[in-house]
Design a protein around this motif. Structure first.
Motif, PDB file in Angstrom:
ATOM      1  N   ARG A 223       0.839  -1.239   0.008  1.00  0.00           N
ATOM      2  CA  ARG A 223       0.024   0.104   0.176  1.00  0.00           C
ATOM      3  C   ARG A 223       0.822   1.113   0.126  1.00  0.00           C
ATOM      4  O   ARG A 223       1.740   1.367   1.032  1.00  0.00           O
TER       5      ARG A 223
ATOM      6  N   ALA B 279      -3.416   7.128  -3.557  1.00  0.00           N
ATOM      7  CA  ALA B 279      -3.076   6.071  -3.077  1.00  0.00           C
ATOM      8  C   ALA B 279      -2.579   5.016  -4.037  1.00  0.00           C
ATOM      9  O   ALA B 279      -3.504   4.905  -5.369  1.00  0.00           O
ATOM     10  N   LEU B 280      -2.072   3.957  -3.842  1.00  0.00           N
ATOM     11  CA  LEU B 280      -1.892   3.089  -4.875  1.00  0.00           C
ATOM     12  C   LEU B 280      -1.722   1.653  -3.983  1.00  0.00           C
ATOM     13  O   LEU B 280      -1.197   1.388  -2.933  1.00  0.00           O
ATOM     14  N   ALA B 281      -2.355   0.695  -4.606  1.00  0.00           N
ATOM     15  CA  ALA B 281      -2.248  -0.645  -4.165  1.00  0.00           C
ATOM     16  C   ALA B 281      -1.822  -1.758  -4.754  1.00  0.00           C
ATOM     17  O   ALA B 281      -2.560  -1.915  -5.912  1.00  0.00           O
ATOM     18  N   TRP B 282      -0.710  -2.395  -4.710  1.00  0.00           N
ATOM     19  CA  TRP B 282      -0.350  -3.463  -5.458  1.00  0.00           C
ATOM     20  C   TRP B 282      -0.146  -4.756  -4.734  1.00  0.00           C
ATOM     21  O   TRP B 282       0.228  -5.051  -3.746  1.00  0.00           O
ATOM     22  N   ASN B 283      -1.239  -5.630  -5.581  1.00  0.00           N
ATOM     23  CA  ASN B 283      -1.706  -7.009  -4.771  1.00  0.00           C
ATOM     24  C   ASN B 283      -1.052  -7.950  -5.589  1.00  0.00           C
ATOM     25  O   ASN B 283      -1.357  -8.039  -6.849  1.00  0.00           O
TER      26      ASN B 283
END
Lengths: 90, 145
Positions: free
Chosen positions: A29, A38-42
């Motif tokens: 996150r 915001a950036l979410a890398w999953n």
């Protein structure tokens, strides 16, 4: 709140035949300070397999496409540097 | 003054709501979005996995001004506020988990198109740099001549 947050999350175990499979995901996150973004890398991290004898095995999930792409780009950069050095040496 | 205070309150309320939305968005990113529903085929079960990258951003702003140019005795006052935001979700298959009576294995997904594009980019960069260096050398030689 931290700017970059890394977390390994485990999902619900899944019973498939004699195996119990627990998926794990890696989550980043990223909150950009100073602006409301915001950036979410999953991405999949590993799969934990529990055999019927109780033994556990961790199978990492490799992203082969990403590995190959980075290798090609690094090779291109290195190749260019080598050509530059060779031309200078002449 | 009251209008300005109201405008600021409105802006702060909007920002708080956006912040809450962003936090909800970040907390929604979990393991369930990465691993798909298991697909059963005879004795074999396949679980697809994907990489998810999502971004979200927004901003609000307000301003006011006074125009005394046209009528200095009775200046006109104007104010305004606005906001906007956007986001994007990118998804890419990474691997499939194959569970069969023989065992469980992870089969990677190889994206040939992406690899070919990266290869062409790297090749283009190398060729471009080589030509650039050759043309510089040629230009230097002609100047010396």
């Amino acid at each position: 709140m931290p700017m970059i947050e890394r977390e390994i999350q485990s999902g619900e175990a899944l019973q498939v035949g004699n195996y119990e499979i627990t998926p794990q995901a890696q989550l980043y996150r990223i909150r950009i300070p100073g602006c409301r973004a915001a950036l979410a890398w999953n991405r999949p991290h590993a799969v934990i397999v529990r055999n019927e004898d109780g033994s556990e095995e961790v199978l990492p999930v490799r992203d082969v496409t990403r590995e190959v792409i980075w290798s090609i780009l690094a090779g291109g950069l290195l190749g260019t540097l080598l050509i530059m050095l060779m031309k200078r040496a002449r | 003054m009251t209008d300005e205070t109201n405008s600021n309150e409105l802006e702060n309320t909007g920002l708080d709501r956006y912040q809450e939305t962003m936090e909800e968005f970040l907390s929604a990113a979990d393991v369930r979005v990465v691993y798909g529903e298991p697909i059963q085929h005879n004795d074999t079960t396949i679980i697809p996995t994907a990489e998810i990258l999502c971004g979200l951003g927004f901003a609000v702003g307000s301003g006011s001004g006074t125009d005394t140019g046209h009528n200095p005795d009775n200046p006109s006052v104007g104010k305004g506020s606005g906001g906007g935001g956007g986001g994007r979700i990118l998804s890419r298959p990474v691997a499939v988990v194959v569970a069969s009576p023989e065992g469980v294995r992870v089969e990677p997904v190889f994206d040939v198109t992406k690899v070919a594009l990266a290869g062409l980019t790297a090749l283009g960069f190398m060729v471009g740099m080589t030509f650039r260096m050759s043309s510089k050398r040629r230009a230097l030689t002609s100047v010396e001549d």
